[in-house]
Design a protein around this motif. Structure first.
Motif, mmCIF file in Angstrom:
data_model
loop_
_atom_site.group_PDB
_atom_site.id
_atom_site.type_symbol
_atom_site.label_atom_id
_atom_site.label_comp_id
_atom_site.label_asym_id
_atom_site.label_seq_id
_atom_site.Cartn_x
_atom_site.Cartn_y
_atom_site.Cartn_z
ATOM 1 N N GLN A 194 0.841 -1.197 0.000
ATOM 2 C CA GLN A 194 0.000 0.000 0.000
ATOM 3 C C GLN A 194 0.875 1.245 0.000
ATOM 4 O O GLN A 194 2.041 1.209 0.387
ATOM 5 C CB GLN A 194 -0.938 0.005 1.210
ATOM 6 C CG GLN A 194 -1.898 -1.173 1.233
ATOM 7 C CD GLN A 194 -2.944 -1.035 2.327
ATOM 8 O OE1 GLN A 194 -3.074 0.000 2.965
ATOM 9 N NE2 GLN A 194 -3.726 -2.098 2.524
ATOM 10 N N ASP A 195 0.282 2.350 -0.423
ATOM 11 C CA ASP A 195 1.030 3.604 -0.512
ATOM 12 C C ASP A 195 1.126 4.337 0.821
ATOM 13 O O ASP A 195 1.862 5.306 0.946
ATOM 14 C CB ASP A 195 0.383 4.532 -1.558
ATOM 15 C CG ASP A 195 0.482 3.953 -2.966
ATOM 16 O OD1 ASP A 195 1.431 3.172 -3.212
ATOM 17 O OD2 ASP A 195 -0.378 4.277 -3.791
ATOM 18 N N THR A 196 0.374 3.887 1.809
ATOM 19 C CA THR A 196 0.366 4.586 3.094
ATOM 20 C C THR A 196 1.698 4.410 3.805
ATOM 21 O O THR A 196 2.283 3.319 3.787
ATOM 22 C CB THR A 196 -0.762 4.049 3.991
ATOM 23 O OG1 THR A 196 -0.622 2.625 4.079
ATOM 24 C CG2 THR A 196 -2.121 4.376 3.410
ATOM 25 N N PRO A 197 2.215 5.473 4.437
ATOM 26 C CA PRO A 197 3.493 5.353 5.152
ATOM 27 C C PRO A 197 3.349 4.496 6.399
ATOM 28 O O PRO A 197 2.237 4.311 6.913
ATOM 29 C CB PRO A 197 3.812 6.809 5.517
ATOM 30 C CG PRO A 197 2.481 7.487 5.573
ATOM 31 C CD PRO A 197 1.635 6.816 4.531
ATOM 32 N N PRO A 198 4.466 3.942 6.905
ATOM 33 C CA PRO A 198 4.401 3.156 8.147
ATOM 34 C C PRO A 198 3.883 3.997 9.306
ATOM 35 O O PRO A 198 4.110 5.214 9.358
ATOM 36 C CB PRO A 198 5.862 2.735 8.366
ATOM 37 C CG PRO A 198 6.508 2.869 7.038
ATOM 38 C CD PRO A 198 5.820 3.989 6.336
ATOM 39 N N HIS A 199 3.197 3.339 10.228
ATOM 40 C CA HIS A 199 2.738 4.007 11.449
ATOM 41 C C HIS A 199 3.755 3.720 12.551
ATOM 42 O O HIS A 199 4.026 2.556 12.862
ATOM 43 C CB HIS A 199 1.354 3.489 11.853
ATOM 44 C CG HIS A 199 0.855 4.047 13.145
ATOM 45 N ND1 HIS A 199 0.397 5.344 13.280
ATOM 46 C CD2 HIS A 199 0.774 3.493 14.386
ATOM 47 C CE1 HIS A 199 0.039 5.557 14.525
ATOM 48 N NE2 HIS A 199 0.264 4.446 15.221
ATOM 49 N N VAL A 200 4.342 4.768 13.119
ATOM 50 C CA VAL A 200 5.390 4.616 14.130
ATOM 51 C C VAL A 200 4.895 5.175 15.463
ATOM 52 O O VAL A 200 4.362 6.284 15.529
ATOM 53 C CB VAL A 200 6.689 5.340 13.707
ATOM 54 C CG1 VAL A 200 7.774 5.145 14.766
ATOM 55 C CG2 VAL A 200 7.167 4.830 12.350
ATOM 56 N N ASN A 201 5.076 4.393 16.521
ATOM 57 C CA ASN A 201 4.677 4.818 17.860
ATOM 58 C C ASN A 201 5.819 4.508 18.827
ATOM 59 O O ASN A 201 6.308 3.382 18.874
ATOM 60 C CB ASN A 201 3.402 4.084 18.282
ATOM 61 C CG ASN A 201 2.864 4.571 19.613
ATOM 62 O OD1 ASN A 201 3.184 5.664 20.060
ATOM 63 N ND2 ASN A 201 2.043 3.757 20.254
ATOM 64 N N GLU A 202 6.280 5.525 19.557
ATOM 65 C CA GLU A 202 7.320 5.335 20.577
ATOM 66 C C GLU A 202 6.733 5.647 21.946
ATOM 67 O O GLU A 202 5.977 6.607 22.097
ATOM 68 C CB GLU A 202 8.528 6.233 20.299
ATOM 69 C CG GLU A 202 9.335 5.826 19.087
ATOM 70 C CD GLU A 202 10.641 6.610 18.954
ATOM 71 O OE1 GLU A 202 10.970 7.385 19.884
ATOM 72 O OE2 GLU A 202 11.330 6.442 17.929
ATOM 73 N N PHE A 203 7.093 4.826 22.946
ATOM 74 C CA PHE A 203 6.578 5.069 24.287
ATOM 75 C C PHE A 203 7.599 4.628 25.327
ATOM 76 O O PHE A 203 8.464 3.790 25.064
ATOM 77 C CB PHE A 203 5.231 4.375 24.505
ATOM 78 C CG PHE A 203 5.158 2.960 24.002
ATOM 79 C CD1 PHE A 203 5.389 1.896 24.851
ATOM 80 C CD2 PHE A 203 4.868 2.692 22.671
ATOM 81 C CE1 PHE A 203 5.315 0.592 24.399
ATOM 82 C CE2 PHE A 203 4.783 1.394 22.204
ATOM 83 C CZ PHE A 203 5.022 0.343 23.072
ATOM 84 N N THR A 204 7.486 5.226 26.510
ATOM 85 C CA THR A 204 8.439 4.966 27.605
ATOM 86 C C THR A 204 7.748 4.382 28.836
ATOM 87 O O THR A 204 8.388 4.163 29.857
ATOM 88 C CB THR A 204 9.160 6.263 28.003
ATOM 89 O OG1 THR A 204 8.187 7.262 28.338
ATOM 90 C CG2 THR A 204 10.024 6.778 26.854
#
Length: 269
Positions: A56-66
């Motif tokens: 798909q053309d959608t960019p990756p979904h990135v989530n960072e958490f601590t």
């Protein structure tokens, strides 16, 4: 005993799989290939989750958490359940379940619409990168029928000591129905379900409960409609081996508040 953070890090790696959507009747809707990357950063003080929908053309979904909030609880093995802390009528509601076994993971998202009707489920089958993609057969009644002996562990949102107890489940098949008998130190009940294709429907105390038998040995059990002021539970199961099944149950009380989450590890006798 490991911390919740350490248990999540057991899931680290690159996981290739797919998001497969099913209707409330168990009908296939669509399948989306995916790549999930879970990694620890800053000496594992930060976790980065990258979700890529392949093709798909959608960019990756990135989530960072601590840190982890209380909506997710993980078991010692790395299995988990997350979801709303409170059910509210006229709002979307749902939960996610995850099982971790060596180089395989199985996750599931269960969603309800704003009228509190069970809307759909997304089954997520994942295999660690560069390992064999060995998929289990779709779950069948024949695999479930019989006697199952198990051990349960229940985790509570107030962090009290986990509760451990034994379980005993018997599933019997008649001409048109499935009879289920569950025994634990705290309860004993019997219920029957009608069977239509891969969907089992139990009627309990004025509430219809739907179980769906899905690919890769997966199953779910949910109320078809969440009734206001009535306790309910959401369940996801995985037949990891022909005679070993894992189940996670997330329970809510009559006020809609999340009560606890239970992992059952059971073996066919």
């Amino acid at each position: 005993m490991s911390s919740q953070w350490e248990r999540l890090l057991k899931n680290r790696g690159v996981w290739l799989g797919s998001f497969t959507q099913f209707s409330s009747r168990g009908e296939f809707i669509k399948d989306t290939p995916t790549e999930i990357k879970l990694e620890g950063l800053n000496e594992d003080k930060t976790i980065r989750l990258t979700v890529t929908r392949l093709g798909q053309d959608t960019p990756p979904h990135v989530n960072e958490f601590t840190y982890l909030n209380r909506s997710i609880f993980l078991f010692e093995e790395g299995h988990f359940a997350k979801g709303n802390m409170q059910f509210s009528p006229f709002a979307n509601f749902g939960a996610e379940f995850g099982f971790f076994k060596g180089d395989r993971r199985l996750r599931m998202v269960q969603l309800f619409d704003k009228e509190s009707n069970f809307e759909q489920a997304t089954l997520i089958r994942e295999f660690r990168e560069n390992t064999p993609k060995k998929e289990n057969p779709a779950l069948s009644l024949e695999q479930l029928v019989g006697e199952w002996q198990g051990e349960a562990v229940t985790l509570y949102p107030d962090w009290r000591e986990p509760e451990r107890y034994s379980t005993h489940l018997i599933l019997e098949e008649t001409d048109t129905q499935i009879k289920q008998t569950l025994k634990t130190p705290y309860l004993e009940f019997t219920s029957t379900a009608s069977v239509e294709n891969n969907a089992l429907t139990f009627s309990e105390r004025g509430q219809d409960i739907r179980s769906l038998l899905l690919p890769h040995g997966a199953s779910l059990t949910v109320p078809l409609k969440i009734n206001h002021r009535q306790p309910f539970f959401l369940e996801c199961g995985w037949l990891v081996e022909p005679h070993q099944r894992l189940r996670i149950i997330r329970r809510y009380d009559e006020t809609g508040a999340w009560q606890n989450v239970t992992l059952v590890t059971e073996f066919k006798q």
